[in-house]
Design a protein around this motif. Structure first.
Motif, short mmCIF file in Angstrom:
data_model
loop_
_atom_site.label_atom_id
_atom_site.label_comp_id
_atom_site.label_asym_id
_atom_site.label_seq_id
_atom_site.Cartn_x
_atom_site.Cartn_y
_atom_site.Cartn_z
N ASP A 8 -7.49 0.94 -0.46
CA ASP A 8 -6.88 0.42 0.84
C ASP A 8 -7.79 -0.01 1.88
O ASP A 8 -8.85 0.97 2.10
N LYS A 25 -9.87 3.33 2.74
CA LYS A 25 -9.22 4.58 2.34
C LYS A 25 -9.41 4.66 0.82
O LYS A 25 -9.00 3.78 0.25
N TRP A 26 -9.85 5.97 0.46
CA TRP A 26 -10.36 6.44 -0.95
C TRP A 26 -9.03 6.79 -1.71
O TRP A 26 -8.01 7.07 -1.18
N GLU A 27 -9.21 6.79 -3.00
CA GLU A 27 -7.92 6.82 -3.88
C GLU A 27 -7.32 8.21 -3.74
O GLU A 27 -5.97 8.27 -3.77
N ASP A 28 -8.12 9.25 -3.00
CA ASP A 28 -7.63 10.78 -2.72
C ASP A 28 -6.96 10.82 -1.26
O ASP A 28 -6.69 11.85 -0.97
N GLY A 29 -7.02 9.51 -0.59
CA GLY A 29 -6.35 9.70 0.75
C GLY A 29 -7.33 9.67 1.63
O GLY A 29 -7.24 9.36 2.84
N ARG A 30 -8.72 10.03 1.37
CA ARG A 30 -9.75 10.08 2.56
C ARG A 30 -10.07 8.94 2.98
O ARG A 30 -9.74 7.70 2.44
N ARG A 31 -10.41 8.83 4.34
CA ARG A 31 -10.65 7.56 5.08
C ARG A 31 -12.01 7.63 5.56
O ARG A 31 -12.77 8.64 6.12
#
Length: 79
Positions: A8, A25-31
């Motif tokens: 994203d 926004k990475w796969e694990d939710g980190r931005r």
């Protein structure tokens, strides 16, 4: 091995149609805030496959490629 990872992206659109990515926004939710867009050009991903608009971006001290492939964003990830 390099794989294509769809992510994203929060981006800004200018009145003249330019797209400027701001946050990944990475796969694990980190931005990851994008500090600077260094280059924008049509290109192919030779490592992961696919083609589109390649954004060379700087996130912290790291320079990476972020691709806009039609209507989806992806990065080249190792592993």
């Amino acid at each position: 091995m390099v794989r294509k990872v769809y992510v994203d992206v929060l981006a800004a659109w200018s009145r003249d149609g330019r797209i400027t990515p701001r946050v990944v926004k990475w796969e694990d939710g980190r931005r990851f805030p994008i500090d600077r867009v260094l280059d924008v050009r049509p290109a192919v991903s030779l490592k992961a496959g696919g083609a589109g608009t390649r954004y060379t971006v700087r996130i912290g001290q790291t320079q990476s490629f972020l691709f806009l492939e039609q209507d989806r964003w992806f990065v080249e990830a190792h592993g």
